[in-house]
Design a protein around this motif. Structure first.
Motif, PDB file in Angstrom:
ATOM      1  N   VAL A  68       0.843  -1.202   0.000  1.00 14.54           N
ATOM      2  CA  VAL A  68       0.000   0.000   0.000  1.00 14.54           C
ATOM      3  C   VAL A  68       0.878   1.252   0.000  1.00 14.54           C
ATOM      4  O   VAL A  68       0.601   2.218  -0.720  1.00 14.54           O
ATOM      5  CB  VAL A  68      -0.946  -0.001   1.219  1.00 14.54           C
ATOM      6  CG1 VAL A  68      -1.673   1.345   1.330  1.00 14.54           C
ATOM      7  CG2 VAL A  68      -1.965  -1.130   1.103  1.00 14.54           C
TER       8      VAL A  68
ATOM      9  N   ARG B 174       2.146   1.775  -3.382  1.00 11.00           N
ATOM     10  CA  ARG B 174       1.092   2.283  -4.259  1.00 11.00           C
ATOM     11  C   ARG B 174       0.849   3.775  -4.014  1.00 11.00           C
ATOM     12  O   ARG B 174       0.625   4.535  -4.954  1.00 11.00           O
ATOM     13  CB  ARG B 174      -0.208   1.503  -4.046  1.00 11.00           C
ATOM     14  CG  ARG B 174      -1.239   1.910  -5.077  1.00 11.00           C
ATOM     15  CD  ARG B 174      -2.537   1.164  -5.041  1.00 11.00           C
ATOM     16  NE  ARG B 174      -3.442   1.784  -5.994  1.00 11.00           N
ATOM     17  CZ  ARG B 174      -4.744   1.605  -6.026  1.00 11.00           C
ATOM     18  NH1 ARG B 174      -5.318   0.800  -5.168  1.00 11.00           N
ATOM     19  NH2 ARG B 174      -5.485   2.233  -6.914  1.00 11.00           N
TER      20      ARG B 174
ATOM     21  N   ASP C  71       1.214   6.303  -7.114  1.00 10.47           N
ATOM     22  CA  ASP C  71       0.067   7.096  -7.546  1.00 10.47           C
ATOM     23  C   ASP C  71       0.333   8.589  -7.420  1.00 10.47           C
ATOM     24  O   ASP C  71      -0.021   9.373  -8.304  1.00 10.47           O
ATOM     25  CB  ASP C  71      -1.179   6.706  -6.742  1.00 10.47           C
ATOM     26  CG  ASP C  71      -1.900   5.524  -7.336  1.00 10.47           C
ATOM     27  OD1 ASP C  71      -1.215   4.567  -7.746  1.00 10.47           O
ATOM     28  OD2 ASP C  71      -3.149   5.539  -7.402  1.00 10.47           O
TER      29      ASP C  71
ATOM     30  N   LEU D 225     -10.790   1.688 -12.075  1.00 16.15           N
ATOM     31  CA  LEU D 225      -9.582   1.222 -12.757  1.00 16.15           C
ATOM     32  C   LEU D 225      -9.261   2.101 -13.957  1.00 16.15           C
ATOM     33  O   LEU D 225      -8.105   2.472 -14.189  1.00 16.15           O
ATOM     34  CB  LEU D 225      -9.789  -0.230 -13.203  1.00 16.15           C
ATOM     35  CG  LEU D 225      -8.652  -0.903 -13.971  1.00 16.15           C
ATOM     36  CD1 LEU D 225      -7.421  -1.051 -13.099  1.00 16.15           C
ATOM     37  CD2 LEU D 225      -9.102  -2.269 -14.472  1.00 16.15           C
TER      38      LEU D 225
ATOM     39  N   HIS E  60      -7.577   5.402 -12.785  1.00 18.47           N
ATOM     40  CA  HIS E  60      -6.158   5.280 -12.420  1.00 18.47           C
ATOM     41  C   HIS E  60      -5.289   4.965 -13.639  1.00 18.47           C
ATOM     42  O   HIS E  60      -4.143   5.419 -13.716  1.00 18.47           O
ATOM     43  CB  HIS E  60      -5.995   4.214 -11.347  1.00 18.47           C
ATOM     44  CG  HIS E  60      -6.529   4.641 -10.013  1.00 18.47           C
ATOM     45  ND1 HIS E  60      -5.904   5.572  -9.225  1.00 18.47           N
ATOM     46  CD2 HIS E  60      -7.653   4.268  -9.335  1.00 18.47           C
ATOM     47  CE1 HIS E  60      -6.601   5.767  -8.116  1.00 18.47           C
ATOM     48  NE2 HIS E  60      -7.664   4.987  -8.155  1.00 18.47           N
TER      49      HIS E  60
ATOM     50  N   THR F 190       2.198   0.544 -11.356  1.00 15.14           N
ATOM     51  CA  THR F 190       0.932   0.919 -10.740  1.00 15.14           C
ATOM     52  C   THR F 190      -0.112  -0.165 -10.947  1.00 15.14           C
ATOM     53  O   THR F 190      -0.828  -0.553 -10.015  1.00 15.14           O
ATOM     54  CB  THR F 190       0.425   2.249 -11.326  1.00 15.14           C
ATOM     55  OG1 THR F 190       1.347   3.293 -11.005  1.00 15.14           O
ATOM     56  CG2 THR F 190      -0.941   2.615 -10.756  1.00 15.14           C
ATOM     57  N   ASP F 191      -0.197  -0.660 -12.167  1.00 17.80           N
ATOM     58  CA  ASP F 191      -1.168  -1.704 -12.476  1.00 17.80           C
ATOM     59  C   ASP F 191      -0.877  -2.983 -11.691  1.00 17.80           C
ATOM     60  O   ASP F 191      -1.787  -3.609 -11.131  1.00 17.80           O
ATOM     61  CB  ASP F 191      -1.150  -1.992 -13.980  1.00 17.80           C
ATOM     62  CG  ASP F 191      -2.123  -3.092 -14.368  1.00 17.80           C
ATOM     63  OD1 ASP F 191      -3.331  -2.931 -14.138  1.00 17.80           O
ATOM     64  OD2 ASP F 191      -1.675  -4.126 -14.898  1.00 17.80           O
TER      65      ASP F 191
ATOM     66  N   ARG G  11      -1.436  -2.399  -7.750  1.00 22.94           N
ATOM     67  CA  ARG G  11      -2.870  -2.241  -7.455  1.00 22.94           C
ATOM     68  C   ARG G  11      -3.585  -3.580  -7.480  1.00 22.94           C
ATOM     69  O   ARG G  11      -4.363  -3.902  -6.574  1.00 22.94           O
ATOM     70  CB  ARG G  11      -3.501  -1.296  -8.476  1.00 22.94           C
ATOM     71  CG  ARG G  11      -5.023  -1.113  -8.301  1.00 22.94           C
ATOM     72  CD  ARG G  11      -5.567  -0.202  -9.378  1.00 22.94           C
ATOM     73  NE  ARG G  11      -5.279  -0.718 -10.701  1.00 22.94           N
ATOM     74  CZ  ARG G  11      -4.933   0.042 -11.752  1.00 22.94           C
ATOM     75  NH1 ARG G  11      -4.807   1.345 -11.626  1.00 22.94           N
ATOM     76  NH2 ARG G  11      -4.703  -0.512 -12.923  1.00 22.94           N
ATOM     77  N   SER G  12      -3.322  -4.385  -8.493  1.00 22.26           N
ATOM     78  CA  SER G  12      -4.032  -5.662  -8.608  1.00 22.26           C
ATOM     79  C   SER G  12      -3.668  -6.611  -7.470  1.00 22.26           C
ATOM     80  O   SER G  12      -4.522  -7.343  -6.964  1.00 22.26           O
ATOM     81  CB  SER G  12      -3.749  -6.312  -9.960  1.00 22.26           C
ATOM     82  OG  SER G  12      -2.394  -6.697 -10.073  1.00 22.26           O
TER      83      SER G  12
ATOM     84  N   LEU H 210      -5.459  -5.355  -4.245  1.00 24.47           N
ATOM     85  CA  LEU H 210      -6.896  -5.640  -4.287  1.00 24.47           C
ATOM     86  C   LEU H 210      -7.182  -7.126  -4.094  1.00 24.47           C
ATOM     87  O   LEU H 210      -8.171  -7.495  -3.465  1.00 24.47           O
ATOM     88  CB  LEU H 210      -7.500  -5.138  -5.603  1.00 24.47           C
ATOM     89  CG  LEU H 210      -7.541  -3.607  -5.746  1.00 24.47           C
ATOM     90  CD1 LEU H 210      -8.098  -3.218  -7.109  1.00 24.47           C
ATOM     91  CD2 LEU H 210      -8.378  -2.981  -4.631  1.00 24.47           C
TER      92      LEU H 210
ATOM     93  N   MET I 289      -6.037   7.386  -0.179  1.00 19.33           N
ATOM     94  CA  MET I 289      -5.583   5.998  -0.175  1.00 19.33           C
ATOM     95  C   MET I 289      -5.331   5.512   1.251  1.00 19.33           C
ATOM     96  O   MET I 289      -5.657   4.366   1.589  1.00 19.33           O
ATOM     97  CB  MET I 289      -4.324   5.865  -1.034  1.00 19.33           C
ATOM     98  CG  MET I 289      -4.121   4.479  -1.593  1.00 19.33           C
ATOM     99  SD  MET I 289      -2.895   4.440  -2.920  1.00 19.33           S
ATOM    100  CE  MET I 289      -3.790   5.272  -4.217  1.00 19.33           C
TER     101      MET I 289
ATOM    102  N   TYR J 140      -7.312   2.290   2.863  1.00 15.31           N
ATOM    103  CA  TYR J 140      -6.596   1.040   3.133  1.00 15.31           C
ATOM    104  C   TYR J 140      -6.135   0.859   4.580  1.00 15.31           C
ATOM    105  O   TYR J 140      -5.846  -0.276   4.991  1.00 15.31           O
ATOM    106  CB  TYR J 140      -5.361   0.938   2.234  1.00 15.31           C
ATOM    107  CG  TYR J 140      -5.674   0.650   0.790  1.00 15.31           C
ATOM    108  CD1 TYR J 140      -6.242  -0.568   0.412  1.00 15.31           C
ATOM    109  CD2 TYR J 140      -5.393   1.584  -0.208  1.00 15.31           C
ATOM    110  CE1 TYR J 140      -6.528  -0.839  -0.921  1.00 15.31           C
ATOM    111  CE2 TYR J 140      -5.677   1.315  -1.535  1.00 15.31           C
ATOM    112  CZ  TYR J 140      -6.245   0.100  -1.883  1.00 15.31           C
ATOM    113  OH  TYR J 140      -6.522  -0.166  -3.191  1.00 15.31           O
TER     114      TYR J 140
END
Length: 256
Positions: free
Chosen positions: A106, A109, A113, A161, A164, A180-181, A184-185, A188, A235, A239
């Motif tokens: 986190v 991220r 971001d 999604l 972002h 980032t992709d 993030r995945s 999640l 964020m 989180y």
């Protein structure tokens, strides 16, 4: 007793040395995507190892997404181009074996971001800004339609999604976009079950929309630092509850 203290040494297996040399050849450009390694027999000769050692090395290289080896193929293994999937697999493995904590993911991220937003606030085009607004509008449409159930949450998540992704593209940095992709995945996936169990997902959606609207308004005004601060705070708020209390300080260190 005085003198230096030595660490125990680790015995290195032959296949690991093979893997290391092939990786070095790929990293140096001596082996390029689409090219082929020598045949198994030739690798046995060059490395002076057994067939089983060569095959173990090829299994490791394939698992890392570096080569593709087909059983029975008379040609050598094919060198693959780099893909985000390889990075995703490596980071997912690290998270599963707890080498990467949820707090670290986190935190990373939040860093990624906010960096993307800082860049996008200065470099974005009007078309890219329009994509961000359209994504936020799609998030609101999913909520306004009363879609707080699983199907609505999926529509909302897809729009989030898209937002972002638009920001990451607008940053102009492909590595930020890829990382980032991936991060993030993974995050999640780690908390997916807990999000599903939230008693009021609608409230989470409304708060997320407000946060996105504030961020994109700051970006439109060209105030990247403000947009980045808003993003990090949003964020954290989203989180922090999923992160153990003792680890939240790592996230708060990014807040101002």
């Amino acid at each position: 007793m005085g003198g230096p203290r030595f660490e125990p040494v680790r015995a290195v297996r032959a296949y690991e040395r093979v893997v290391e040399q092939v990786e070095e050849a790929i990293e140096s450009g001596a082996l390029t995507p689409g090219g082929r390694l020598p045949s198994e027999r030739e690798l046995m000769v060059q490395f002076s190892v057994s067939r089983s050692t060569v095959r173990e090395a090829l299994r490791v290289l394939q698992a890392r997404g570096l080569v593709r080896s087909r059983p029975g193929d008379p040609n050598g293994a094919e060198v693959l181009p780099f893909t985000p999937a390889a990075l995703h697999k490596s980071m997912t493995t690290l998270a599963r074996v707890e080498e990467l904590s949820l707090a670290e993911l986190v935190q990373f991220r939040m860093v990624l971001d906010s960096a993307a937003i800082l860049l996008a606030a200065r470099l974005r085009t009007e078309e890219q800004l329009a994509e961000m607004y359209a994504a936020v509008a799609a998030m609101r449409a999913a909520l306004d339609a009363g879609e707080a159930g699983d199907e609505g949450a999926d529509s909302f998540g897809a729009a989030d999604l898209a937002f972002h992704d638009a920001v990451a593209r607008a940053s102009g940095n492909k590595l930020i976009e890829i990382c980032t992709d991936v991060v993030r995945s993974i995050v999640l996936k780690l908390i997916a079950g807990r999000i599903t169990d939230e008693p009021d997902r609608g409230a989470l959606m409304r708060r997320s929309i407000r946060n996105h609207e504030d961020v994109v308004a700051a970006m439109r005004a060209g105030d990247g630092p403000l947009a980045a601060r808003l993003s990090r705070k949003a964020m954290y708020d989203y989180y922090a509850g999923y992160v153990p209390e003792r680890e939240r300080g790592a996230l708060r260190a990014l807040l101002e």
